[in-house]
Scaffold this motif. Structure first.
Motif, PDB file in Angstrom:
ATOM      1  N   HIS A   1      -1.318   0.250  12.513  1.00 17.19           N
ATOM      2  CA  HIS A   1      -0.685  -0.631  11.516  1.00 17.19           C
ATOM      3  C   HIS A   1       0.738  -1.028  11.904  1.00 17.19           C
ATOM      4  CE1 HIS A   1      -3.881  -0.953   8.613  1.00 17.19           C
ATOM      5  NE2 HIS A   1      -4.130   0.325   8.797  1.00 17.19           N
ATOM      6  N   GLU A   2       1.429  -0.182  12.654  1.00 13.91           N
ATOM      7  CA  GLU A   2       2.727  -0.609  13.199  1.00 13.91           C
ATOM      8  C   GLU A   2       2.509  -1.807  14.113  1.00 13.91           C
ATOM      9  OE1 GLU A   2       5.871   2.979  13.807  1.00 13.91           O
ATOM     10  OE2 GLU A   2       4.071   3.114  15.026  1.00 13.91           O
TER      11      GLU A   2
ATOM     12  N   TYR B   1       8.042  10.831  -9.914  1.00 14.19           N
ATOM     13  CA  TYR B   1       6.965   9.908 -10.267  1.00 14.19           C
ATOM     14  C   TYR B   1       6.752   8.955  -9.101  1.00 14.19           C
ATOM     15  CZ  TYR B   1       4.670   6.032 -12.741  1.00 14.19           C
ATOM     16  OH  TYR B   1       3.807   5.054 -13.134  1.00 14.19           O
TER      17      TYR B   1
ATOM     18  N   PHE C   1       4.738   3.879  -0.104  1.00 16.14           N
ATOM     19  CA  PHE C   1       5.301   5.159  -0.528  1.00 16.14           C
ATOM     20  C   PHE C   1       6.282   4.951  -1.672  1.00 16.14           C
ATOM     21  CE2 PHE C   1       9.450   4.307   1.145  1.00 16.14           C
ATOM     22  CZ  PHE C   1       9.227   3.489   2.231  1.00 16.14           C
TER      23      PHE C   1
ATOM     24  N   MET D   1      10.462   4.325 -13.428  1.00 19.71           N
ATOM     25  CA  MET D   1       9.786   3.413 -12.496  1.00 19.71           C
ATOM     26  C   MET D   1       9.782   4.012 -11.102  1.00 19.71           C
ATOM     27  SD  MET D   1       8.614   0.552 -13.709  1.00 19.71           S
ATOM     28  CE  MET D   1       8.630  -0.604 -12.363  1.00 19.71           C
ATOM     29  N   SER D   2       8.673   3.883 -10.424  1.00 21.48           N
ATOM     30  CA  SER D   2       8.632   4.376  -9.049  1.00 21.48           C
ATOM     31  C   SER D   2       9.247   3.325  -8.131  1.00 21.48           C
ATOM     32  CB  SER D   2       7.204   4.637  -8.629  1.00 21.48           C
ATOM     33  OG  SER D   2       6.532   3.432  -8.431  1.00 21.48           O
ATOM     34  N   ASP D   3       9.871   3.809  -7.094  1.00 21.27           N
ATOM     35  CA  ASP D   3      10.488   2.920  -6.131  1.00 21.27           C
ATOM     36  C   ASP D   3       9.540   2.817  -4.943  1.00 21.27           C
ATOM     37  OD1 ASP D   3      12.105   1.464  -4.589  1.00 21.27           O
ATOM     38  OD2 ASP D   3      13.741   2.905  -4.496  1.00 21.27           O
ATOM     39  N   THR D   4       8.624   1.887  -5.036  1.00 19.03           N
ATOM     40  CA  THR D   4       7.580   1.806  -4.009  1.00 19.03           C
ATOM     41  C   THR D   4       7.950   0.810  -2.936  1.00 19.03           C
ATOM     42  OG1 THR D   4       5.930   2.379  -5.628  1.00 19.03           O
ATOM     43  CG2 THR D   4       5.133   1.336  -3.633  1.00 19.03           C
ATOM     44  N   LYS D   5       7.854   1.258  -1.711  1.00 17.29           N
ATOM     45  CA  LYS D   5       8.099   0.368  -0.581  1.00 17.29           C
ATOM     46  C   LYS D   5       6.859   0.386   0.299  1.00 17.29           C
ATOM     47  CE  LYS D   5      12.346  -0.479  -1.667  1.00 17.29           C
ATOM     48  NZ  LYS D   5      13.559  -0.011  -1.108  1.00 17.29           N
ATOM     49  N   GLN D   6       6.771  -0.552   1.186  1.00 15.48           N
ATOM     50  CA  GLN D   6       5.622  -0.579   2.064  1.00 15.48           C
ATOM     51  C   GLN D   6       6.000  -1.120   3.423  1.00 15.48           C
ATOM     52  OE1 GLN D   6       3.395  -2.753  -0.780  1.00 15.48           O
ATOM     53  NE2 GLN D   6       3.679  -4.667   0.274  1.00 15.48           N
ATOM     54  N   LEU D   7       5.080  -0.925   4.375  1.00 16.66           N
ATOM     55  CA  LEU D   7       5.326  -1.334   5.748  1.00 16.66           C
ATOM     56  C   LEU D   7       5.397  -2.837   5.876  1.00 16.66           C
ATOM     57  CD1 LEU D   7       5.590   0.146   8.493  1.00 16.66           C
ATOM     58  CD2 LEU D   7       3.190  -0.313   8.843  1.00 16.66           C
TER      59      LEU D   7
ATOM     60  N   TYR E   1      -8.944  -1.271   8.193  1.00 16.34           N
ATOM     61  CA  TYR E   1      -9.325  -2.481   7.488  1.00 16.34           C
ATOM     62  C   TYR E   1      -8.895  -2.564   6.037  1.00 16.34           C
ATOM     63  CZ  TYR E   1     -12.204  -2.716  11.640  1.00 16.34           C
ATOM     64  OH  TYR E   1     -12.623  -2.729  12.940  1.00 16.34           O
ATOM     65  N   GLN E   2      -8.656  -1.417   5.410  1.00 12.93           N
ATOM     66  CA  GLN E   2      -8.282  -1.489   3.992  1.00 12.93           C
ATOM     67  C   GLN E   2      -7.741  -0.153   3.491  1.00 12.93           C
ATOM     68  OE1 GLN E   2     -12.251  -2.060   1.907  1.00 12.93           O
ATOM     69  NE2 GLN E   2     -11.284  -0.424   0.743  1.00 12.93           N
TER      70      GLN E   2
ATOM     71  N   LEU F   1       0.894   3.520   4.301  1.00 16.04           N
ATOM     72  CA  LEU F   1       1.421   2.154   4.266  1.00 16.04           C
ATOM     73  C   LEU F   1       2.336   1.904   3.072  1.00 16.04           C
ATOM     74  CD1 LEU F   1      -1.444  -0.246   5.404  1.00 16.04           C
ATOM     75  CD2 LEU F   1       0.205   1.004   6.756  1.00 16.04           C
TER      76      LEU F   1
ATOM     77  N   ALA G   1       1.438  -4.995  12.133  1.00 18.94           N
ATOM     78  CA  ALA G   1       2.560  -5.674  11.466  1.00 18.94           C
ATOM     79  C   ALA G   1       3.355  -6.502  12.483  1.00 18.94           C
ATOM     80  CB  ALA G   1       3.456  -4.653  10.773  1.00 18.94           C
TER      81      ALA G   1
ATOM     82  N   GLU H   1      -3.404   5.642   7.858  1.00 22.21           N
ATOM     83  CA  GLU H   1      -1.942   5.583   7.954  1.00 22.21           C
ATOM     84  C   GLU H   1      -1.300   5.364   6.590  1.00 22.21           C
ATOM     85  OE1 GLU H   1      -0.384   3.020  11.025  1.00 22.21           O
ATOM     86  OE2 GLU H   1      -2.295   3.100  12.067  1.00 22.21           O
TER      87      GLU H   1
ATOM     88  N   THR I   1      -6.378  -6.520  -0.264  1.00 27.89           N
ATOM     89  CA  THR I   1      -7.332  -5.431  -0.425  1.00 27.89           C
ATOM     90  C   THR I   1      -7.892  -5.045   0.937  1.00 27.89           C
ATOM     91  OG1 THR I   1      -7.881  -6.462  -2.494  1.00 27.89           O
ATOM     92  CG2 THR I   1      -9.329  -4.709  -1.758  1.00 27.89           C
ATOM     93  N   SER I   2      -8.254  -6.061   1.745  1.00 24.57           N
ATOM     94  CA  SER I   2      -8.786  -5.801   3.080  1.00 24.57           C
ATOM     95  C   SER I   2      -8.267  -6.863   4.035  1.00 24.57           C
ATOM     96  CB  SER I   2     -10.301  -5.833   3.060  1.00 24.57           C
ATOM     97  OG  SER I   2     -10.790  -5.791   4.381  1.00 24.57           O
TER      98      SER I   2
ATOM     99  N   SER J   1      -0.005  -7.121   0.916  1.00 26.19           N
ATOM    100  CA  SER J   1      -0.935  -6.001   0.978  1.00 26.19           C
ATOM    101  C   SER J   1      -2.273  -6.409   0.382  1.00 26.19           C
ATOM    102  CB  SER J   1      -0.356  -4.799   0.239  1.00 26.19           C
ATOM    103  OG  SER J   1      -0.056  -5.164  -1.069  1.00 26.19           O
TER     104      SER J   1
ATOM    105  N   ALA K   1      10.780   2.021   7.110  1.00 30.99           N
ATOM    106  CA  ALA K   1       9.513   2.238   7.819  1.00 30.99           C
ATOM    107  C   ALA K   1       9.048   0.891   8.355  1.00 30.99           C
ATOM    108  CB  ALA K   1       8.473   2.836   6.878  1.00 30.99           C
TER     109      ALA K   1
END
Lengths: 290, 129
Positions: free
Chosen positions: B102-103, A28, A22, B1-7, A37-38, A20, B106, A18, B13-14, B11, A164
């Motif tokens: 993952h939805e 860029y 973006f 700069m990138s505009d990074t967003k996440q769910l 899991y990761q 997660l 969360a 999925e 590593t595992s 975050s 999202a």
């Protein structure tokens, strides 16, 4: 395998990987995908004006990774992709780069292989082969496919906002002069909040100071679609300069996904019928254009 | 700069170890359904050490507190049966609401954090193998 199309970049990944993270920036940015899991895969892009020497880039990159302490470093090649592989912490990491001259995009595909997963070069090759950069279309539109939404939007419009959240995805695109806006939404948990019919709910999406000019209902492939158009009233000075704007919207509940889909478009009234239509697809045979 | 967003905000590593944790009810809590069919959980409060006369004459101490869960919370609470891992609860939630893994993760993890903070459920962390 499931396809993701983002910023004209197409990639096919396993169904349970999925998106997660973006970036909205077209010039860029990165996408990061995870299994249960990761994080397992990352796709980075940057725009450059001249084609790079990929072989030299890969060699330089390998040298840099060696300096940074990458264990068991080696070259990875799956033409036209070139890169470096090695061990970083608990993961085997493969990094490949390729250049797409059509849009001047330099892509980097990064695979993360946790210890217990066996490194598969054939899998990497399959994913790399699926990566493509769509050329500019003659109709000025661009295809996007992510977070359960599959839609066509104007290429010149930029991704202004993306919400999202669990069960709630809303893409908002906007023109540089801020006069044109398109939204594409997929909303879940309907039992919790949707307590009125969709044809009434869609009215809540009308921008401020707009009044409804028409509403309609239609059935498309077993989907009850509510359509609406609205116009700004009264007209303000900026509308005299740039032209009045029309708001168009369509919403429906997809019976297969049990999600509410919404597409809206705020566009200059004089261009309404001249512009190529944007569209949203929820499932097979179901596409609504505005 | 990138505009990074996440769910989500965190975050790691595992998140495998977190998913392998087992959730269980607070055994000291009482439960009943109210007239609207919602689950009401009554939890005993620990009396603070400073609540002795004369402070206790003016500061009211409630021996219990009640928490009413909505339908989603009731489902999650039912799945915290001392056997289900967080991963199993996420899978149940995913299937019930037609979400992606993952939805659902969360949503469930966010909800479980609130239930843990309120003393409704407890977490049993599995040792890393």
């Amino acid at each position: 395998m499931r396809q993701v199309v983002w910023n004209a970049i197409e990639v096919e990944l396993p169904d349970d990987w999925e998106l997660l993270q973006f970036s909205k920036d077209a010039s860029y940015g990165r996408l990061a995908f995870a299994d249960r899991y990761q994080f397992r895969f990352e796709l980075d892009w940057t725009t450059i004006s001249l084609p790079p020497d990929l072989e030299r880039m890969a060699s330089d990159y390998l040298s840099k990774l060696k300096e940074d302490g990458l264990e068991e470093p080696r070259k990875c090649i799956h033409l036209p992709w070139r890169g470096a592989c090695g061990k970083e912490k608990d993961n085997l990491v493969s990094r490949y780069t390729n250049y797409y001259p059509g849009r001047g995009l330099l892509l980097e595909a990064i695979f993360l292989w946790p210890d217990q997963k066996k490194h598969s070069t054939s899998f990497e090759a399959k994913v790399l082969d699926s990566i493509a950069v769509a050329p500019y279309r003659e109709d000025g539109l661009q295809h996007w496919k992510a977070y359960g939404l599959d839609f066509i939007v104007k290429e010149e419009h930029y991704l202004k906002q993306l919400v999202a959240e669990p069960g709630n995805t809303v893409f908002t695109f906007r023109s540089q002069n801020k006069r044109e806006v398109e939204t594409f939404a997929r909303l879940g948990f309907l039992d919790s909040w949707l307590n009125i019919p969709v044809q009434d709910w869609i009215k809540s999406r009308i921008p401020e100071n707009f009044t409804i000019t028409s509403t309609n209902q239609q059935e498309t492939s077993g989907h009850q679609v509510s359509l609406l158009s609205a116009k700004r009233s009264p007209t303000v000075l900026v509308d005299w300069i740039w032209g009045t704007r029309t708001f168009l919207a369509a919403a429906w509940i997809c019976p297969k996904q049990e999600k509410l889909f919404l597409v809206t478009k705020l566009t200059p009234s004089n261009k309404k019928n001249k512009q190529p239509p944007i569209s949203l697809t929820c499932c097979e045979d179901m596409e609504i254009s505005l | 700069m990138s505009d990074t967003k996440q769910l989500e905000n965190d975050s790691p590593t595992s998140w495998k170890q977190m998913l392998q944790a087992v959730m269980t009810h607070n055994i000291a809590a009482d439960t009943h359904l109210n007239q609207e069919g919602r689950l009401v959980i009554t939890i005993k409060n620990r009396k603070p050490g400073y609540l002795i006369p004369p402070i206790s004459w003016v500061v009211h101490f409630s021996p219990t507190r009640q928490i009413t869960l909505d339908k989603i919370g009731t489902d999650i609470w039912k799945w915290c049966d001392g056997k289900n891992t967080v991963e199993a609860i996420v899978d149940n939630f995913k299937d019930a609401h037609k979400l992606t893994f993952h939805e659902a993760r969360a949503s469930v993890v966010d909800y479980l954090k609130k239930l843990i903070q309120r003393g409704v459920v407890a977490v049993i962390i599995q040792e890393k193998t």
